[in-house]
Design an enzyme around this catalytic site. Structure first.
Site, PDB file in Angstrom:
ATOM      1  N   HIS A 121      -3.437  11.317  -5.090  1.00 43.26           N
ATOM      2  CA  HIS A 121      -3.505  10.616  -6.380  1.00 43.26           C
ATOM      3  C   HIS A 121      -4.276  11.404  -7.442  1.00 43.26           C
ATOM      4  O   HIS A 121      -4.281  10.996  -8.607  1.00 43.26           O
ATOM      5  CB  HIS A 121      -4.153   9.241  -6.218  1.00 43.26           C
ATOM      6  CG  HIS A 121      -3.370   8.295  -5.377  1.00 43.26           C
ATOM      7  ND1 HIS A 121      -2.037   8.013  -5.611  1.00 43.26           N
ATOM      8  CD2 HIS A 121      -3.723   7.556  -4.286  1.00 43.26           C
ATOM      9  CE1 HIS A 121      -1.606   7.150  -4.703  1.00 43.26           C
ATOM     10  NE2 HIS A 121      -2.605   6.869  -3.886  1.00 43.26           N
ATOM     11  N   ASP A 158       3.267   8.216   2.321  1.00 45.00           N
ATOM     12  CA  ASP A 158       2.236   7.216   2.067  1.00 45.00           C
ATOM     13  C   ASP A 158       2.873   6.014   1.359  1.00 45.00           C
ATOM     14  O   ASP A 158       3.842   6.163   0.609  1.00 45.00           O
ATOM     15  CB  ASP A 158       1.158   7.827   1.189  1.00 45.00           C
ATOM     16  CG  ASP A 158      -0.091   6.979   1.067  1.00 45.00           C
ATOM     17  OD1 ASP A 158      -1.079   7.275   1.755  1.00 45.00           O
ATOM     18  OD2 ASP A 158      -0.091   6.029   0.259  1.00 45.00           O
ATOM     19  N   HIS A 160       1.728   4.356  -1.058  1.00 43.35           N
ATOM     20  CA  HIS A 160       1.507   4.460  -2.503  1.00 43.35           C
ATOM     21  C   HIS A 160       2.125   5.760  -3.023  1.00 43.35           C
ATOM     22  O   HIS A 160       2.036   6.799  -2.370  1.00 43.35           O
ATOM     23  CB  HIS A 160       0.009   4.448  -2.823  1.00 43.35           C
ATOM     24  CG  HIS A 160      -0.701   3.225  -2.333  1.00 43.35           C
ATOM     25  ND1 HIS A 160      -1.362   3.190  -1.121  1.00 43.35           N
ATOM     26  CD2 HIS A 160      -0.835   1.996  -2.878  1.00 43.35           C
ATOM     27  CE1 HIS A 160      -1.885   1.985  -0.946  1.00 43.35           C
ATOM     28  NE2 HIS A 160      -1.574   1.244  -1.991  1.00 43.35           N
ATOM     29  N   ASP A 242      -0.310   3.977   5.706  1.00 46.34           N
ATOM     30  CA  ASP A 242      -0.517   2.634   5.178  1.00 46.34           C
ATOM     31  C   ASP A 242       0.783   1.874   4.925  1.00 46.34           C
ATOM     32  O   ASP A 242       0.750   0.750   4.431  1.00 46.34           O
ATOM     33  CB  ASP A 242      -1.381   2.651   3.919  1.00 46.34           C
ATOM     34  CG  ASP A 242      -1.089   3.814   2.996  1.00 46.34           C
ATOM     35  OD1 ASP A 242      -0.121   4.558   3.255  1.00 46.34           O
ATOM     36  OD2 ASP A 242      -1.826   3.994   2.020  1.00 46.34           O
TER      37      ASP A 242
END
Length: 308
Positions: A121, A158, A160, A242
């Site tokens: 990120h 991931d 996200h 996740d």
């Protein structure tokens, strides 16, 4: 033999109490991998010359100046600095680069990096989403610039969207960034219309509640054909766990077996196109039991394929 890179100083990055990106994540992974036949090494921290492949010196200097002597400095609602955070983050980048070096030199067929904080990120000059430096993007640039590769693929599973990696590789025609992620979900990026400056970005969002059937279908019909056509010389993986059904931060329904299946398919691709070269870097995963199980399944595939 698969290379496993980690460092005890990753535990020096301490988030405020109750933060999901907790110190216990790496002990859980180390315990899960303790019985595996892996080549175990510790990395050196990345210097500014490595970090500036993706981040301006002013950004690095700003983080260093902000680092506290004790307690925490809050960089945004989710991202903080503790006294050991920058050493841990530099070690994470150093591990990513060392893994690329080892695989490219033939010292290991593939590698897994278990470090924190995560990196996907972190944008060019903006820390966010628990991340300080773009570990996988820097590793990709290192592979291209130092090892002279023509094409590097980064696959991010991931839950996200890897907005930071996308930002850092947006203008890099030699890199293909592919992301699967839940949408809608923070950070709100990752629409299929985001395709990079050279058509080098592929986003494949999945709706909440999607299970392993959905990701396997997307991989077989869309993602793997795109990767195969790109014909990378090296496959880098942003391995976030996740998307597991037990994770508290999202609503996908993947099982441990789905992560193993994805890893097998990426290893198949690497065997066809990249001499088997895969470097995987830990990103998210916040239920400790699910994180340990899924990581062990992922690394076990790397280990078996590395011996083959």
């Amino acid at each position: 033999m698969t290379l496993f890179l980690t460092h005890p100083d990753a535990d020096l990055h301490v988030n405020p109490p109750g933060h999901p990106e907790q110190v216990d994540r790496l002990p859980a992974i180390r315990a899960a991998l303790a019985g595996m036949d892996l080549r175990r090494e510790t990395p050196d921290p990345a210097g500014d010359d490595v970090l500036t492949r993706c981040h301006p010196q002013s950004y690095i200097d700003g983080l260093e100046a902000a680092a506290p002597a004790d307690g925490w400095v809050q960089l945004d609602a989710d991202t903080s600095l503790s006294p050991g955070s920058l050493r841990a983050a530099r070690l994470a980048v150093g591990a990513g680069v060392a893994a690329v070096d080892a695989v490219m030199a033939g010292r290991a067929p593939n590698a897994f990096v278990a470090m924190r904080p995560p990196g996907h990120h972190a944008e060019t000059a903006r820390p966010m989403g628990f991340c300080l430096f773009g570990t996988v993007a820097i590793a990709a640039k290192h592979a291209l610039d130092v090892h002279g590769l023509d094409r590097v693929a980064v696959v991010d599973f991931d839950v996200h969207h890897g907005n930071g990696t996308q930002d850092l590789l947006w203008d890099e025609a030699r890199a293909l960034f592919v992301s699967t992620h839940q949408s809608p979900l923070w950070p709100g990026t990752g629409d299929p219309s985001e395709t990079g400056a050279h058509g080098n970005v592929m986003n494949r969002p999945l709706p909440p509640g999607s299970d392993g059937t959905a990701i396997r279908r997307a991989m077989e019909r869309e993602i793997l054909p795109r990767l195969d056509a790109f014909a990378p010389d090296l496959v880098l993986v942003s391995a976030g766990f996740d998307a597991h059904r037990a994770d508290p931060l999202a609503q996908l329904g993947w099982e441990t077996e789905d992560f193993a299946w994805i890893t097998e398919r990426l290893c198949d691709l690497a065997a066809r196109r990249a001499r088997g070269r895969v470097v995987s870097v830990l990103e998210g995963g916040y239920d400790l039991d699910a994180l340990a199980d899924a990581t062990a399944a992922h690394v076990d595939v790397l280990r078996r394929r590395g011996h083959g």
